[in-house]
Design an enzyme around this catalytic site. Structure first.
Site, PDB file in Angstrom:
ATOM      1  N   ARG A 130      -1.813  -2.506   8.510  1.00  0.00           N
ATOM      2  CA  ARG A 130      -2.988  -2.595   9.401  1.00  0.00           C
ATOM      3  C   ARG A 130      -2.796  -3.718  10.426  1.00  0.00           C
ATOM      4  O   ARG A 130      -3.741  -4.464  10.734  1.00  0.00           O
ATOM      5  CB  ARG A 130      -4.274  -2.858   8.605  1.00  0.00           C
ATOM      6  CG  ARG A 130      -4.514  -1.950   7.447  1.00  0.00           C
ATOM      7  CD  ARG A 130      -4.995  -0.579   7.888  1.00  0.00           C
ATOM      8  NE  ARG A 130      -5.354   0.222   6.733  1.00  0.00           N
ATOM      9  CZ  ARG A 130      -4.510   1.003   6.066  1.00  0.00           C
ATOM     10  NH1 ARG A 130      -3.250   1.114   6.458  1.00  0.00           N
ATOM     11  NH2 ARG A 130      -4.913   1.700   5.021  1.00  0.00           N
ATOM     12  N   SER A 204     -13.031   0.060   7.638  1.00  0.00           N
ATOM     13  CA  SER A 204     -12.811  -0.987   6.628  1.00  0.00           C
ATOM     14  C   SER A 204     -12.877  -2.344   7.312  1.00  0.00           C
ATOM     15  O   SER A 204     -12.184  -2.572   8.298  1.00  0.00           O
ATOM     16  CB  SER A 204     -11.429  -0.842   5.995  1.00  0.00           C
ATOM     17  OG  SER A 204     -11.343   0.364   5.326  1.00  0.00           O
ATOM     18  N   GLU A 299     -10.177  -7.033   9.005  1.00  0.00           N
ATOM     19  CA  GLU A 299      -9.282  -6.035   9.624  1.00  0.00           C
ATOM     20  C   GLU A 299      -9.553  -5.792  11.112  1.00  0.00           C
ATOM     21  O   GLU A 299      -8.605  -5.744  11.905  1.00  0.00           O
ATOM     22  CB  GLU A 299      -9.398  -4.724   8.829  1.00  0.00           C
ATOM     23  CG  GLU A 299      -8.400  -3.685   9.254  1.00  0.00           C
ATOM     24  CD  GLU A 299      -8.341  -2.487   8.308  1.00  0.00           C
ATOM     25  OE1 GLU A 299      -8.144  -2.673   7.107  1.00  0.00           O
ATOM     26  OE2 GLU A 299      -8.512  -1.361   8.801  1.00  0.00           O
TER      27      GLU A 299
HETATM   28  P1  NAP Z   1      -9.038   5.248  -2.180  1.00  0.00           P
HETATM   29  O1  NAP Z   1      -8.212   6.475  -2.093  1.00  0.00           O
HETATM   30  O2  NAP Z   1     -10.307   5.265  -2.967  1.00  0.00           O
HETATM   31  O3  NAP Z   1      -8.177   4.014  -2.653  1.00  0.00           O
HETATM   32  C1  NAP Z   1      -8.767   2.704  -2.752  1.00  0.00           C
HETATM   33  C2  NAP Z   1      -7.737   1.697  -2.328  1.00  0.00           C
HETATM   34  O4  NAP Z   1      -6.647   1.823  -3.186  1.00  0.00           O
HETATM   35  C3  NAP Z   1      -7.264   1.951  -0.930  1.00  0.00           C
HETATM   36  O5  NAP Z   1      -7.596   0.822  -0.198  1.00  0.00           O
HETATM   37  C4  NAP Z   1      -5.765   2.190  -1.034  1.00  0.00           C
HETATM   38  O6  NAP Z   1      -5.001   1.288  -0.273  1.00  0.00           O
HETATM   39  C5  NAP Z   1      -5.425   1.921  -2.485  1.00  0.00           C
HETATM   40  N1  NAP Z   1      -4.654   3.033  -3.084  1.00  0.00           N
HETATM   41  C6  NAP Z   1      -5.137   4.146  -3.687  1.00  0.00           C
HETATM   42  N2  NAP Z   1      -4.139   4.917  -4.135  1.00  0.00           N
HETATM   43  C7  NAP Z   1      -2.995   4.303  -3.804  1.00  0.00           C
HETATM   44  C8  NAP Z   1      -1.607   4.613  -4.001  1.00  0.00           C
HETATM   45  N3  NAP Z   1      -1.216   5.731  -4.625  1.00  0.00           N
HETATM   46  N4  NAP Z   1      -0.687   3.761  -3.509  1.00  0.00           N
HETATM   47  C9  NAP Z   1      -1.066   2.647  -2.872  1.00  0.00           C
HETATM   48  N5  NAP Z   1      -2.357   2.295  -2.660  1.00  0.00           N
HETATM   49  C10 NAP Z   1      -3.317   3.093  -3.129  1.00  0.00           C
HETATM   50  O7  NAP Z   1      -9.323   4.744  -0.694  1.00  0.00           O
HETATM   51  P2  NAP Z   1     -10.501   5.081   0.299  1.00  0.00           P
HETATM   52  O8  NAP Z   1     -11.282   3.870   0.484  1.00  0.00           O
HETATM   53  O9  NAP Z   1     -11.171   6.376  -0.054  1.00  0.00           O
HETATM   54  O10 NAP Z   1      -9.647   5.337   1.604  1.00  0.00           O
HETATM   55  C11 NAP Z   1      -8.654   6.350   1.657  1.00  0.00           C
HETATM   56  C12 NAP Z   1      -7.567   5.942   2.625  1.00  0.00           C
HETATM   57  O11 NAP Z   1      -8.112   5.846   3.953  1.00  0.00           O
HETATM   58  C13 NAP Z   1      -6.952   4.608   2.314  1.00  0.00           C
HETATM   59  O12 NAP Z   1      -5.579   4.661   2.602  1.00  0.00           O
HETATM   60  C14 NAP Z   1      -7.666   3.662   3.248  1.00  0.00           C
HETATM   61  O13 NAP Z   1      -6.891   2.540   3.609  1.00  0.00           O
HETATM   62  C15 NAP Z   1      -7.899   4.553   4.456  1.00  0.00           C
HETATM   63  N6  NAP Z   1      -9.060   4.083   5.201  1.00  0.00           N
HETATM   64  C16 NAP Z   1      -8.870   3.188   6.215  1.00  0.00           C
HETATM   65  C17 NAP Z   1      -9.976   2.710   6.881  1.00  0.00           C
HETATM   66  C18 NAP Z   1      -9.836   1.715   7.999  1.00  0.00           C
HETATM   67  O14 NAP Z   1     -10.782   1.495   8.734  1.00  0.00           O
HETATM   68  N7  NAP Z   1      -8.705   1.092   8.134  1.00  0.00           N
HETATM   69  C19 NAP Z   1     -11.253   3.140   6.562  1.00  0.00           C
HETATM   70  C20 NAP Z   1     -11.396   4.007   5.524  1.00  0.00           C
HETATM   71  C21 NAP Z   1     -10.292   4.482   4.833  1.00  0.00           C
HETATM   72  P3  NAP Z   1      -4.735   1.397   1.307  1.00  0.00           P
HETATM   73  O15 NAP Z   1      -6.023   1.004   1.949  1.00  0.00           O
HETATM   74  O16 NAP Z   1      -3.657   0.405   1.530  1.00  0.00           O
HETATM   75  O17 NAP Z   1      -4.318   2.784   1.608  1.00  0.00           O
END
Ligand code: NAP
Length: 304
Positions: A130, A204, A299
């Site tokens: 990020r 996020s 972020e």
């Molecule tokens: P999730 O799938 O419920 O997972 C929760 C956290 O665990 C995430 O932050 C993700 O890290 C980490 N995670 C889960 N499985 C993983 C794996 N197999 N390997 C490595 N890390 C793992 O997450 P969520 O909140 O619903 O979001 C889904 C994805 O969308 C995530 O990748 C999240 O980063 C992305 N997202 C980004 C934003 C933004 O504004 N930047 C907003 C919403 C969602 P990571 O965050 O590093 O992937």
């Protein structure tokens, strides 16, 4: 492009600060803006073989769908990320195990000082988790006008994230197509995240902290349920879990609130001011520091 240069010259002449929407990133304004706000609405998408060139004002998700329509793959896990293509490199957008830099080739940008067009390759962008040079050394220096990607012409589903794998398996018999994966990502995001079109938010608000293996082993003695994954720098921890564990979901400063749907997102439930959002973020950071001894990094880009 000429209009952007004219606007920048005007701002320079009148010594106005410039805020860029659409060619910038998730930006949180700490206060009212006394300056020039530029919305980059340049449009255009070109495909040539596996190469895609997209102008900064194009909606990111619409571009992902256009790529899939051309049988070009790789971006399906990045479906429905809000915002425009020009913002994508700023924080190296990522979701469900895929980050932009995997497909990124180069970008063109206007230098705000010289007004010249510069081209930067992947190495020059210094992408990280990020993160990129545009949030650091080159913060507020460039206006991204187009990006180029090299996509895949054969599809291989990336289902390393448990939520996504389960969602795809529940909806598809046999091998999923790229469209199946994209649709599953959209369903998950709609279910889990507050829609910025309905309730203001900048996605996020905090990055997941990364710690060493040894530090992680100490932490799980006290919090055995703390979710964690291997990362390039050691172990990545779930910031959302920590915020939730501290009971901070729903806590508020004025109309700025920790989303009750997703602990990482701060929402504007009415008339929150930038200062409310930042005060709330500060409270969350302090609580996580006191509770877990960890620093949460913000972020989005803060404009002050
Ligand atoms: P999730 O799938 O419920 O997972 C929760 C956290 O665990 C995430 O932050 C993700 O890290 C980490 N995670 C889960 N499985 C993983 C794996 N197999 N390997 C490595 N890390 C793992 O997450 P969520 O909140 O619903 O979001 C889904 C994805 O969308 C995530 O990748 C999240 O980063 C992305 N997202 C980004 C934003 C933004 O504004 N930047 C907003 C919403 C969602 P990571 O965050 O590093 O992937």
């Amino acid at each position: 492009m000429e209009e952007i240069r004219e606007a920048l010259s005007f701002a320079r002449e009148h010594q106005l600060p410039v805020i860029v929407l659409g060619g910038g990133s998730n930006t949180v304004l700490s206060n009212d803006v006394d300056g020039l706000v530029l919305a980059v609405d340049l449009e255009g998408i070109n495909f040539a073989g596996r190469e895609a060139e997209v102008t900064a004002g194009e909606n990111w998700h619409a571009f992902v769908l256009r790529a899939l329509d051309q049988n070009l793959f790789g971006l399906e896990n990045l479906s429905l990320i809000p915002g425009n293509a020009g913002a994508a490199p700023i924080q190296n957008i990522g979701a469900y195990g895929v980050e932009l830099d995997r497909y990124f080739v180069s970008l063109d940008a206007i230098d705000r000082q010289t007004l010249e067009l510069v081209t930067m390759d992947r190495a020059a962008c210094r992408f990280g988790y990020r993160d990129s040079v545009f949030k650091r050394e080159l913060k507020n220096r460039l206006i991204i006008v187009r990006i180029r990607l090299l996509l895949e012409d054969t599809f291989k589903a990336n289902l390393t994230y448990e939520d996504l794998r389960a969602e795809v398996e529940a909806s598809v018999d046999g091998a999923p197509s790229a469209i199946d994966v994209s649709e599953a990502v959209c369903r998950l995001r709609r279910r889990k995240l507050p829609d910025p079109g309905q309730i203001g938010n900048a996605g996020s608000f905090f990055k997941n902290p990364e710690v060493s293996e040894a530090h992680y082993r100490d932490l799980i003695k006290q919090w055995p349920d703390l979710p964690a994954w291997p990362s390039s720098d050691g172990v990545k921890l779930s910031a959302a879990w920590m915020i939730d564990h501290l009971g901070l979901k729903g806590s508020a400063v004025g109309d700025a609130e920790v989303s009750t749907r997703h602990a990482l997102v701060l929402v504007n439930s009415g008339n929150a001011r930038g200062s409310d959002v930042l005060e709330l973020a500060d409270r969350v950071q302090k609580a996580v520091k006191d509770g877990f001894g960890l620093e949460l990094e913000i972020e989005p880009v803060i404009y002050d």
